[in-house]
Design a protein around this motif. Sequence first.
Motif, PDB file in Angstrom:
ATOM      1  N   PHE A 136       0.818  -1.207  -0.140  1.00 22.97           N
ATOM      2  CA  PHE A 136      -0.026  -0.025   0.044  1.00 22.97           C
ATOM      3  C   PHE A 136       0.843   1.401  -0.043  1.00 22.97           C
ATOM      4  O   PHE A 136       0.519   2.403  -0.583  1.00 22.97           O
ATOM      5  CB  PHE A 136      -0.904   0.103   1.204  1.00 22.97           C
ATOM      6  N   LEU A 152     -12.654  -5.983  -5.031  1.00 28.35           N
ATOM      7  CA  LEU A 152     -12.735  -4.933  -5.921  1.00 28.35           C
ATOM      8  C   LEU A 152     -11.649  -4.614  -6.938  1.00 28.35           C
ATOM      9  O   LEU A 152     -10.715  -5.615  -6.883  1.00 28.35           O
ATOM     10  CB  LEU A 152     -12.642  -3.704  -5.105  1.00 28.35           C
ATOM     11  N   GLU A 185      -5.267  -9.695 -10.346  1.00 31.53           N
ATOM     12  CA  GLU A 185      -4.796 -10.710 -11.238  1.00 31.53           C
ATOM     13  C   GLU A 185      -3.309 -10.968 -10.739  1.00 31.53           C
ATOM     14  O   GLU A 185      -2.761 -11.866 -11.405  1.00 31.53           O
ATOM     15  CB  GLU A 185      -4.760 -10.471 -12.528  1.00 31.53           C
ATOM     16  N   VAL A 220      -5.197  -6.527  -3.496  1.00 30.05           N
ATOM     17  CA  VAL A 220      -6.147  -5.471  -3.351  1.00 30.05           C
ATOM     18  C   VAL A 220      -5.774  -4.477  -4.531  1.00 30.05           C
ATOM     19  O   VAL A 220      -6.799  -4.108  -5.238  1.00 30.05           O
ATOM     20  CB  VAL A 220      -6.257  -4.704  -2.140  1.00 30.05           C
ATOM     21  N   LEU A 221      -4.522  -4.329  -4.720  1.00 28.54           N
ATOM     22  CA  LEU A 221      -4.065  -3.485  -5.588  1.00 28.54           C
ATOM     23  C   LEU A 221      -4.013  -3.917  -7.098  1.00 28.54           C
ATOM     24  O   LEU A 221      -4.127  -3.319  -8.022  1.00 28.54           O
ATOM     25  CB  LEU A 221      -2.540  -2.973  -5.495  1.00 28.54           C
ATOM     26  N   VAL A 225      -8.890  -2.241  -9.106  1.00 31.63           N
ATOM     27  CA  VAL A 225      -8.240  -0.853  -9.204  1.00 31.63           C
ATOM     28  C   VAL A 225      -8.391  -0.258 -10.632  1.00 31.63           C
ATOM     29  O   VAL A 225      -7.959  -1.045 -11.485  1.00 31.63           O
ATOM     30  CB  VAL A 225      -7.154  -0.630  -8.568  1.00 31.63           C
ATOM     31  N   ASP A 245      -2.529 -10.219   0.822  1.00 36.78           N
ATOM     32  CA  ASP A 245      -3.763  -9.709   0.611  1.00 36.78           C
ATOM     33  C   ASP A 245      -3.717  -8.071   0.031  1.00 36.78           C
ATOM     34  O   ASP A 245      -4.517  -7.918  -0.676  1.00 36.78           O
ATOM     35  CB  ASP A 245      -4.269  -9.408   2.304  1.00 36.78           C
ATOM     36  N   GLU A 246      -2.659  -7.362   0.504  1.00 41.54           N
ATOM     37  CA  GLU A 246      -2.455  -6.005   0.000  1.00 41.54           C
ATOM     38  C   GLU A 246      -2.146  -6.069  -1.408  1.00 41.54           C
ATOM     39  O   GLU A 246      -2.846  -5.112  -2.082  1.00 41.54           O
ATOM     40  CB  GLU A 246      -1.502  -5.333   0.792  1.00 41.54           C
ATOM     41  N   GLU A 261      -2.758   9.167  -9.434  1.00 44.58           N
ATOM     42  CA  GLU A 261      -2.260   8.754  -8.103  1.00 44.58           C
ATOM     43  C   GLU A 261      -1.190   7.680  -8.179  1.00 44.58           C
ATOM     44  O   GLU A 261      -0.288   7.453  -7.242  1.00 44.58           O
ATOM     45  CB  GLU A 261      -3.467   8.114  -7.353  1.00 44.58           C
ATOM     46  N   LEU A 262      -1.446   6.735  -9.244  1.00 46.41           N
ATOM     47  CA  LEU A 262      -0.573   5.522  -9.327  1.00 46.41           C
ATOM     48  C   LEU A 262       0.645   5.807 -10.303  1.00 46.41           C
ATOM     49  O   LEU A 262       1.414   4.782 -10.923  1.00 46.41           O
ATOM     50  CB  LEU A 262      -1.604   4.339  -9.802  1.00 46.41           C
ATOM     51  N   SER A 263       0.860   6.974 -10.934  1.00 46.87           N
ATOM     52  CA  SER A 263       1.725   7.233 -11.848  1.00 46.87           C
ATOM     53  C   SER A 263       3.207   7.188 -11.405  1.00 46.87           C
ATOM     54  O   SER A 263       4.202   7.352 -12.360  1.00 46.87           O
ATOM     55  CB  SER A 263       1.399   8.540 -12.529  1.00 46.87           C
ATOM     56  N   SER A 264       3.279   7.208 -10.275  1.00 48.57           N
ATOM     57  CA  SER A 264       4.990   7.312  -9.520  1.00 48.57           C
ATOM     58  C   SER A 264       5.611   8.626  -9.787  1.00 48.57           C
ATOM     59  O   SER A 264       6.664   8.761  -9.542  1.00 48.57           O
ATOM     60  CB  SER A 264       5.726   6.038 -10.175  1.00 48.57           C
ATOM     61  N   PRO A 295       1.786   1.738  -4.264  1.00 46.28           N
ATOM     62  CA  PRO A 295       0.806   1.284  -5.029  1.00 46.28           C
ATOM     63  C   PRO A 295       1.171   1.414  -6.472  1.00 46.28           C
ATOM     64  O   PRO A 295       0.559   0.620  -7.292  1.00 46.28           O
ATOM     65  CB  PRO A 295      -0.425   2.246  -4.648  1.00 46.28           C
ATOM     66  N   GLY A 296       2.098   2.288  -7.169  1.00 46.22           N
ATOM     67  CA  GLY A 296       2.394   2.233  -8.436  1.00 46.22           C
ATOM     68  C   GLY A 296       2.804   1.174  -8.882  1.00 46.22           C
ATOM     69  O   GLY A 296       2.467   0.568 -10.109  1.00 46.22           O
ATOM     70  N   GLN A 337     -11.871   2.438  -7.174  1.00 44.38           N
ATOM     71  CA  GLN A 337     -11.827   0.878  -6.905  1.00 44.38           C
ATOM     72  C   GLN A 337     -13.406   0.682  -7.392  1.00 44.38           C
ATOM     73  O   GLN A 337     -14.419   1.657  -7.070  1.00 44.38           O
ATOM     74  CB  GLN A 337     -11.835   0.738  -5.364  1.00 44.38           C
ATOM     75  N   TRP A 340      -7.093   2.284   0.811  1.00 37.46           N
ATOM     76  CA  TRP A 340      -7.810   1.014  -0.128  1.00 37.46           C
ATOM     77  C   TRP A 340      -8.664   0.253   0.667  1.00 37.46           C
ATOM     78  O   TRP A 340      -8.421  -0.205   1.857  1.00 37.46           O
ATOM     79  CB  TRP A 340      -6.545   0.110  -0.630  1.00 37.46           C
ATOM     80  N   LEU A 341     -10.123   0.052   0.076  1.00 40.51           N
ATOM     81  CA  LEU A 341     -10.944  -0.969   0.713  1.00 40.51           C
ATOM     82  C   LEU A 341     -10.614  -2.283   0.032  1.00 40.51           C
ATOM     83  O   LEU A 341     -10.173  -2.423  -1.072  1.00 40.51           O
ATOM     84  CB  LEU A 341     -12.245  -0.410   0.074  1.00 40.51           C
ATOM     85  N   ARG A 342     -10.838  -3.327   0.993  1.00 35.40           N
ATOM     86  CA  ARG A 342     -10.428  -4.618   0.626  1.00 35.40           C
ATOM     87  C   ARG A 342     -11.764  -5.124  -0.227  1.00 35.40           C
ATOM     88  O   ARG A 342     -11.451  -6.051  -1.084  1.00 35.40           O
ATOM     89  CB  ARG A 342     -10.129  -5.531   2.031  1.00 35.40           C
ATOM     90  N   SER A 378       0.246  -2.156  -8.232  1.00 30.64           N
ATOM     91  CA  SER A 378      -0.705  -2.156  -9.041  1.00 30.64           C
ATOM     92  C   SER A 378      -0.427  -2.679 -10.630  1.00 30.64           C
ATOM     93  O   SER A 378      -1.536  -3.122 -11.147  1.00 30.64           O
ATOM     94  CB  SER A 378      -1.630  -0.900  -8.921  1.00 30.64           C
ATOM     95  N   ARG A 379       0.907  -2.304 -10.740  1.00 33.04           N
ATOM     96  CA  ARG A 379       1.136  -2.551 -12.236  1.00 33.04           C
ATOM     97  C   ARG A 379       1.732  -3.877 -12.479  1.00 33.04           C
ATOM     98  O   ARG A 379       1.749  -4.586 -13.467  1.00 33.04           O
ATOM     99  CB  ARG A 379       2.303  -1.390 -12.639  1.00 33.04           C
TER     100      ARG A 379
END
Lengths: 224, 127
Positions: free
Chosen positions: A149, B98, A189, A185-186, B100, A181-182, B35-38, A152-153, B71, B87-89, A156-157
Amino acid sequence: MLSTEARQRILEENEAAARELRERFEHEGTLVVDLISAPGSGKTALLEETARRLGRRLRLGCVVGDVATERDAARLAAAGLPTRQIVTGGACHLDARVVRDAVDAAHFGPLDVLFVENVGNLVCPAAYALGEDFKIVLLSVTEGQDKPFKYPGIFSRAKVALVTKADLLPYVHFDVAVARDEIQVLNGEARVLLLSSTSGVGMDAWCDLLLEQFEAKRGLAPTP
Amino acid sequence: MHELSVATALLERCENLDAEPGATRVARVRVAVGELSSVDPELLRLAWEALVADGPHRGARLEVDWCPARQTCAACGEVRERQPGTWLRLCPNCGAPLRVAGGDELDLLQVEFAGPGESLATEESRC
């Protein structure tokens, strides 16, 4: 005053170079993976052990990026993995251009799998496409279960997340289930594997994953 | 920290656009940063300001549209309860996992060009 509206990716030049590389690797049937992690998570150790296990079965090559020294290339060459070192001299990430130049200079010959070992950094490398099939993130059990968390960048990727140094679990506070688990979530897959290059635990599953992805890639390549 | 590389790439994108002769000075740039672009928007702004401080685009303003990730639930749609940075689980409505979406924007949206002698203050007052 003239205003121009034209939505385009800021990093389009890198992304165009990455697309060209990707097409080249598609044509050659080479599986390309970009390994990203904080410094010291075990990228080089993983590749050393992977080369020992798969080096006779698959044609492997590696380009490795570091801010300074050629230590990683020396280690990997000693493990039998043909490697080209990229010394960035300060850049905190690799980009498609330097990977392309390194591959051109390496003269690997036809490869089944090309590993790109990125500069140790969990932030910046996530933003740069390198022509890879997918990114792999490594997180060692000594780094803490709460890192996904926090970053996340990349989490998530990345299509694959490797929780490394599993042999140290008895000595650290790291709940694998929480980290897994974290990560899920991100990226629901993402495939999450727990392994240790030192003890060998989980290495069979990692090698199986590579073989499976290589065979899937080769199924798309034109017949020579 | 790679925001300087991103700012440099952004300036190159601007300079590659077809500005009209006589209006080639970048006056204002609007970008989307996810937000996720780093990429950190404040660091990007600092890098941009350092980059344009000396040269033909001195004073060019960078405006950042920050785009949060979302999400989503396959059954219930976007989860409105989600706060950026958290983040919600599971879906708070039906308990399903969920997905993203978004948050990876790193896009040039709009560029305003001015002539070499044109005052940038004039454009601001029009807004």
